[in-house]
Design an enzyme around this catalytic site. Structure first.
Site, PDB file in Angstrom:
ATOM      1  N   ASP A 249       0.822  -1.210   0.000  1.00 35.42           N
ATOM      2  CA  ASP A 249       0.000   0.000   0.000  1.00 35.42           C
ATOM      3  C   ASP A 249       0.855   1.258   0.000  1.00 35.42           C
ATOM      4  OD1 ASP A 249      -2.361  -1.335  -0.076  1.00 35.42           O
ATOM      5  OD2 ASP A 249      -2.911  -1.010   2.023  1.00 35.42           O
ATOM      6  N   LYS A 271      -3.646   3.421  -2.591  1.00 31.97           N
ATOM      7  CA  LYS A 271      -4.894   4.151  -2.823  1.00 31.97           C
ATOM      8  C   LYS A 271      -4.748   5.571  -2.303  1.00 31.97           C
ATOM      9  CE  LYS A 271      -7.716   0.009  -2.153  1.00 31.97           C
ATOM     10  NZ  LYS A 271      -6.647  -0.846  -1.612  1.00 31.97           N
ATOM     11  N   ASP A 304      -2.759  -1.569  10.854  1.00 35.29           N
ATOM     12  CA  ASP A 304      -3.241  -2.913  11.133  1.00 35.29           C
ATOM     13  C   ASP A 304      -4.242  -3.315  10.059  1.00 35.29           C
ATOM     14  OD1 ASP A 304      -3.695  -5.103  13.483  1.00 35.29           O
ATOM     15  OD2 ASP A 304      -5.561  -4.668  12.435  1.00 35.29           O
ATOM     16  N   THR A 332      -1.666  -0.211  15.037  1.00 34.39           N
ATOM     17  CA  THR A 332      -2.533   0.669  14.276  1.00 34.39           C
ATOM     18  C   THR A 332      -2.101   2.122  14.428  1.00 34.39           C
ATOM     19  OG1 THR A 332      -4.832   1.249  13.813  1.00 34.39           O
ATOM     20  CG2 THR A 332      -4.222   0.953  16.120  1.00 34.39           C
ATOM     21  N   ALA A 333      -2.469   2.944  13.437  1.00 34.46           N
ATOM     22  CA  ALA A 333      -2.030   4.338  13.423  1.00 34.46           C
ATOM     23  C   ALA A 333      -2.447   5.074  14.688  1.00 34.46           C
ATOM     24  CB  ALA A 333      -2.591   5.043  12.191  1.00 34.46           C
ATOM     25  N   MET A 384      -8.212   8.833   8.007  1.00 35.17           N
ATOM     26  CA  MET A 384      -8.591   9.308   6.670  1.00 35.17           C
ATOM     27  C   MET A 384      -9.589  10.460   6.742  1.00 35.17           C
ATOM     28  SD  MET A 384      -8.907   5.529   4.902  1.00 35.17           S
ATOM     29  CE  MET A 384      -9.788   4.866   6.326  1.00 35.17           C
ATOM     30  N   GLY A 413       2.876  10.413  11.361  1.00 32.64           N
ATOM     31  CA  GLY A 413       3.227   9.979  12.709  1.00 32.64           C
ATOM     32  C   GLY A 413       4.211   8.830  12.756  1.00 32.64           C
TER      33      GLY A 413
END
Length: 465
Positions: A249, A271, A304, A332-333, A384, A413
């Site tokens: 990605d 994307k 994640d 995860t972010a 997002m 981050g």
């Protein structure tokens, strides 16, 4: 070689440790893990050894060392802070041909205690012959990252079939080739993926037929985390080195891409808003097709896979197509970026819950359940959400949050380009416009954001706002 590497069976055998401090405690711990019967001699004990004595795990003689103490033990370890006592113990043990280890004195030892990687029954011992214990520990830490914990289960499984394999094949060469094929094929893959029953069934069938299962393709759905390569899991790193094809990605950082197997085929499936290199449905079928061709396929995702990562959609297709896969969670972010920004997502003085929200729905809108989101006492993290930041802030205020509610933007981050922009729901849209903030950017809303000034610790660029 300075020392002969051996593994000694001390199960239910007497072993002596002289000394009652922290170093002695570490030696006792290892001996007990190996099943030894430990006698410890020392006038005093540290707290850890007091607990061992109280629980009956060791026999304790509360006095100074006496020469008769080494009449019975199979192994002797001297760990006192008295050099002359340690030397005396060494001389007595050597005279009786009893293996002796004197801590931090290799010249007095007949054996040394290595750094150990324990995947029982698999054990790996690393020694520098006493030259540099720190180097041995460093090497052990490096190897720990690439040797899966499940290797112990794998060894136990293979051991349970050793006799059957000996009976099935007529020569040592055939046996060796069979086990090599097993260790490089689906049996090992299944077990390392945590599917022990499937691994056992495959091995049973292979022994019965005399033919190892053929190599097959597999998909590794791996979370690459928010950007910092050091946040990768051990399992993610191992699978990244095994892949034949990498489907990656846009949010996977270059530092992480550099850690993937170099000779793999790379397919970009990133994307951006209104710009998809490959449509999601096509990605799903691509993964299945590549695996059916017999390839190890790494699906590498930022963050994640199961938190706004469309991992569920992808494995639905894989399951429908009968393709074997593994899922490796990533940081995860929300967790990674908040931590690097010094903003705790939970704090008992400020919030009672934390909610992760996607700011970009499948239909391109931000039509969320605003009444459930717009109440105090919680942290909101929007993924997002940069394009719809004005709508997000306006709707949160409209449905009950005060416009002075602290809010932050964490741009790129955990990376060396990280920037943290702190404001309120009222000022956040202007911050985006005035600072030309670009994705990937995470939005954090809640009273915990106010802790940023006090708790910020990671600022690689000095661009704090």
């Amino acid at each position: 070689m300075k020392f002969l590497p051996i593994f000694l069976d001390v199960r239910d055998r007497p072993c002596l440790v002289v000394g009652g401090g922290g170093i002695a405690a570490r030696k006792v711990f290892l001996l007990l893990r190996a099943g030894a019967r430990v006698t410890l001699v020392s006038p005093e004990l540290c707290h850890e050894l007091e607990e061992k004595q109280a629980s009956g795990e060791i026999e304790y003689l509360a006095r100074a060392f006496e020469p008769t103490d080494i009449d019975q033990p199979m192994v002797v370890i001297a760990a006192t802070n008295n050099e002359s006592v340690n030397r005396h113990i060494s001389e007595l043990a050597k005279a009786k041909n009893i293996p002796v280890n004197v801590v931090d004195a290799p010249e007095l030892c007949t054996f040394t205690m290595p750094s150990i990687i324990d995947r029982s029954p698999v054990q790996i011992a690393i020694s520098t012959g006493g030259a540099s214990p720190v180097l041995a520990r460093l090497l052990r830490s490096r190897l720990e990252t690439v040797i899966p914990a499940a290797y112990g289960q794998l060894a136990s499984l293979l051991e349970s079939y050793r006799e059957k394999v000996k009976q099935r094949f007529g020569s040592i060469t055939e046996i060796r080739r069979f086990w090599e094929a097993i260790l490089e094929g689906p049996v090992a893959d299944r077990l390392l993926a945590g599917k022990e029953n499937e691994a056992r069934a495959l091995l049973e069938a292979a022994v019965a037929s005399g033919q190892p299962p053929s190599l097959e393709g597999e998909v590794y759905l791996v979370g690459a985390g928010p950007g910092d390569p050091d946040l990768l899991t051990f399992k993610a790193l191992r699978l990244m080195q095994q892949a034949d094809v990498v489907v990656y990605d846009r949010l996977v950082s270059q530092g992480i891409m550099d850690m993937v197997r170099r000779d793999a085929e790379f397919i970009y499936a990133g994307k951006e808003r209104n710009k998809h290199a490959i449509q999601q449905e096509d990605i799903n079928t691509l993964l299945a097709r590549l695996a059916k061709e017999g390839k190890k396929v790494l699906r590498l995702k930022g963050g994640d896979p199961f938190i706004f990562g469309r991992g569920g959609e992808e494995i639905e297709t894989l399951m429908k197509e009968g393709v074997t896969f593994q899922v490796v969670p990533g940081i995860t972010a929300a967790a990674g970026c908040a931590a690097y920004a010094g903003i705790p997502l939970t704090h008992r003085d400020y919030v009672q819950s934390c909610t992760f929200v996607t700011g970009h729905l499948k239909d391109g809108t931000t039509n969320l359940n605003w009444p459930s989101l717009a109440h105090p006492g919680q942290t909101l993290v929007f993924y997002m959400g940069l394009h719809g930041v004005r709508s997000i802030c306006e709707n949160l205020v409209k449905h009950g949050l005060e416009d002075r509610t602290p809010a932050a933007l964490v741009e790129k981050g955990t990376s060396q380009e990280q920037k943290v922009h702190v404001g309120t729901l009222a000022s956040l849209p202007d911050l985006v416009q005035n600072h030309d903030i670009k994705p990937p950017t995470l939005i954090i809303v809640g009273e915990v954001v106010a802790l940023h000034d006090k708790l910020k610790w990671f600022d690689p660029t000095g661009h704090e706002n």
